[in-house]
Design a protein around this motif. Sequence first.
Motif, PDB file in Angstrom:
ATOM      1  N   ALA A 163       0.814  -9.023   6.206  1.00  0.00           N
ATOM      2  CA  ALA A 163       1.823  -9.328   5.207  1.00  0.00           C
ATOM      3  C   ALA A 163       1.615 -10.466   4.297  1.00  0.00           C
ATOM      4  O   ALA A 163       1.054 -11.514   4.720  1.00  0.00           O
ATOM      5  CB  ALA A 163       3.320  -9.447   5.885  1.00  0.00           C
ATOM      6  N   ARG A 168      14.796   3.532  -3.352  1.00  0.00           N
ATOM      7  CA  ARG A 168      13.998   3.818  -4.632  1.00  0.00           C
ATOM      8  C   ARG A 168      13.782   2.185  -5.412  1.00  0.00           C
ATOM      9  O   ARG A 168      14.656   1.507  -5.478  1.00  0.00           O
ATOM     10  CB  ARG A 168      14.808   4.622  -5.639  1.00  0.00           C
ATOM     11  CG  ARG A 168      15.144   5.837  -5.261  1.00  0.00           C
ATOM     12  CD  ARG A 168      16.122   6.495  -6.137  1.00  0.00           C
ATOM     13  NE  ARG A 168      16.560   8.024  -5.573  1.00  0.00           N
ATOM     14  CZ  ARG A 168      17.741   8.235  -4.757  1.00  0.00           C
ATOM     15  NH1 ARG A 168      18.250   7.147  -4.315  1.00  0.00           N
ATOM     16  NH2 ARG A 168      17.829   9.205  -4.432  1.00  0.00           N
ATOM     17  N   GLY A 221       0.593   0.914  -5.294  1.00  0.00           N
ATOM     18  CA  GLY A 221      -0.306  -0.176  -4.795  1.00  0.00           C
ATOM     19  C   GLY A 221      -1.816   0.658  -4.528  1.00  0.00           C
ATOM     20  O   GLY A 221      -2.730   0.370  -4.932  1.00  0.00           O
ATOM     21  N   ARG A 265       9.906  14.627  -2.334  1.00  0.00           N
ATOM     22  CA  ARG A 265       8.756  15.633  -2.257  1.00  0.00           C
ATOM     23  C   ARG A 265       8.523  16.413  -3.404  1.00  0.00           C
ATOM     24  O   ARG A 265       7.946  17.414  -3.315  1.00  0.00           O
ATOM     25  CB  ARG A 265       8.369  16.365  -0.734  1.00  0.00           C
ATOM     26  CG  ARG A 265       8.277  15.137   0.164  1.00  0.00           C
ATOM     27  CD  ARG A 265       8.575  15.898   1.323  1.00  0.00           C
ATOM     28  NE  ARG A 265       8.440  14.613   2.486  1.00  0.00           N
ATOM     29  CZ  ARG A 265       7.499  13.997   3.291  1.00  0.00           C
ATOM     30  NH1 ARG A 265       6.529  14.413   3.228  1.00  0.00           N
ATOM     31  NH2 ARG A 265       7.730  12.590   3.729  1.00  0.00           N
ATOM     32  N   ALA A 280      -3.542  -5.169   0.663  1.00  0.00           N
ATOM     33  CA  ALA A 280      -2.791  -5.426   1.836  1.00  0.00           C
ATOM     34  C   ALA A 280      -1.503  -5.184   1.852  1.00  0.00           C
ATOM     35  O   ALA A 280      -0.649  -5.267   0.931  1.00  0.00           O
ATOM     36  CB  ALA A 280      -3.040  -6.955   1.939  1.00  0.00           C
ATOM     37  N   GLY A 326      14.998   5.860   2.310  1.00  0.00           N
ATOM     38  CA  GLY A 326      14.208   5.103   1.790  1.00  0.00           C
ATOM     39  C   GLY A 326      14.762   4.365   0.488  1.00  0.00           C
ATOM     40  O   GLY A 326      16.016   5.156  -0.109  1.00  0.00           O
ATOM     41  N   ALA A 371       0.720  -1.254  -0.064  1.00  0.00           N
ATOM     42  CA  ALA A 371       0.124  -0.139   0.012  1.00  0.00           C
ATOM     43  C   ALA A 371       0.848   1.411   0.010  1.00  0.00           C
ATOM     44  O   ALA A 371       0.438   2.229   0.625  1.00  0.00           O
ATOM     45  CB  ALA A 371      -1.071   0.084   1.223  1.00  0.00           C
TER      46      ALA A 371
END
Length: 574
Positions: free
Chosen positions: A213, A356, A30, A62, A47, A354, A26
């Motif tokens: 999961a 990519r 997703g 951003r 999910a 994060g 999500a």
Amino acid sequence: MRDISRQATIERLRQDPAPDVLVIGAGINGAAVFRDLALNGVRVVLADRGDIAEGASSALSRMVHGGLRYLETAELDLVREGATERNRLLRNAPHLVAPLRTIVPLYDRLGGTLAAIGRLFRRPSKSGRRGAVLVRIGLALYDWLGRHERTMPRHRMLGRQAALAAMPGLTPDITAAAEYWDGWVSHPERINLELVLDALAAAPQAEALTYMAADGPDAEGVVLRDALTGETLRLAPRIVVNAAGAWIDRVNAPLGINRRMIGGTKGSHLVIDHDGLREALGGAMLYFEAPDGRTCIVFPFLGQVLLGTTDIRVEDADVVRCEEAEVDYLLAVLREVLPAVAVGRENIRFRYSGVRPLPYVDSATPGMIPRTHRLVASEATAGRPFPVLSMVSGKWTTFRSFGEEAADEVLRRLGRARRTGTAGLPIGGGAGFPDDRAAWCAEVAGETGVPRPRIEALMARYGTRARDAARAIAAGPDAPLAALPDHSTAEIAWIARQEMVTRLADVILRRTLVALQGDAGEEAVREVAGVLAGALGWSAARRAEEEAATLALLRERHGAGYPLKATRPVSAIS
Ligand SMILES: Cc1cc2nc3c(=O)[nH]c(=O)nc-3n(C[C@H](O)[C@H](O)[C@H](O)COP(=O)(O)OP(=O)(O)OC[C@H]3O[C@@H](n4cnc5c(N)ncnc54)[C@H](O)[C@@H]3O)c2cc1C
């Protein structure tokens, strides 16, 4: 509206475990395909093993953009798509996406031309800085590719004096600058959530679950494991969409798909509280090249400044965080371009990192990995009675078009016709967004009795969903939080009840910007936990567990422990 709590959703799915489609993951991609399928009448389940937007979709720069630098690798379709989606987002999500004036500092006329030609032919090359001629050609092309549905001005070139006037802190080494317009999103986690909430509100046959999961197949379908209780839920979908971002290969492996699709790179950002830096930027984003040729960004962000980013290959997306060496790198490149502004570690309020979810290629140079997204189909097999469509790569900006592409393929496979599209569809609090914000705020203040400055603050956060928030606040009881005086108890309780909140970190890190703005001190975390405990019926033990887990996460992943601001100025709550 029907009950969208986890418990109610799980019970409904136990009764009826055979949706048309299961979307795993999500994040923004997703959520985008989920919304599209739901609005087209498909029985679809979404999910995520964690919260909505817990992966890369809360770790971006951003920027809402076409990707100026992808022109050099001739990814023209991607740039056109990104720029068009940027233009649409400015219209469909005006509460959270806004135009961003951008300055590119230039150091000579012809620099970087040979290296750029090399990159065009995908030859990794250590560039010198790109000169005025190259940037001018690039921006003319960028304007042209982004001409559809455009509302922002076109680029212009600035001489040295004009550039220094536009951005007072720039290094005097520049010879000129270019100015162009892109977009930025203040709260992408919220757009991600709103896509899911919009789908659930409009489509009673759609279901969404967080902290659930995908844990491999069984004879008929997919086993989902509840991350809170360890219990399992078995679903038998006709099609699976794998939108697990950097974890796509890990989700695919137990489904018998062993082709490597993802080769992620890590990027880190710092949120900096420094008035001198903010003023030096003159209200614009600086899009600049570090001496090693990497493109970096720094721009004013909700009273502070956002600086990024690094680009480092990683194998395990679960363990990334912004390391000290990355902090050194980012502060050093900032010093190069804005030498008069002394920013140090003491000014950092928050860090995030994060991965990519880029396509796997055997390239040694992260910047050369293609950014184009694609849908990879793995057909059903004897041991797996459903096909899997993997959504590989995709920028945040292009979520709608990538979601549409995946939904089209699902509809084709299900033999259904598309009923409706999403190109012109407002998102969440962007629906019914007024031209005259002041009049709208006055009207909602009149209707609810909540003071107008407070409505304005709510509108800045939630767009037109501020009306619902204001009604909840008016119903009371309500009081400002002591450690976060611009948030209140009824506002947090409204989020808890309406926005699929399961854990404390959902609120601290994603439903609000409390952590990102450097306000998630221990007192604030404990106070928000108290409100959630009341709203969600947590026991004392559960509350303590949530507090400890969130504080550990902030410390270990986000550099909390750097001085947090004591309090923010008391704003709209009276
Ligand atoms: C440093 C950085 C800067 C970026 N800057 C920009 C930018 O400025 N502009 C832009 O347009 N794009 C930017 N991007 C790209 C963009 O953020 C990503 O491409 C996009 O968010 C990917 O979304 P996703 O939904 O595919 O993946 P994710 O957001 O990572 O979502 C994947 C989801 O899958 C879930 N998942 C994993 N395993 C399982 C499982 N077994 N079961 C269930 N769920 C599972 C995860 O919890 C996660 O929520 C940036 C990315 C990074 C990392």
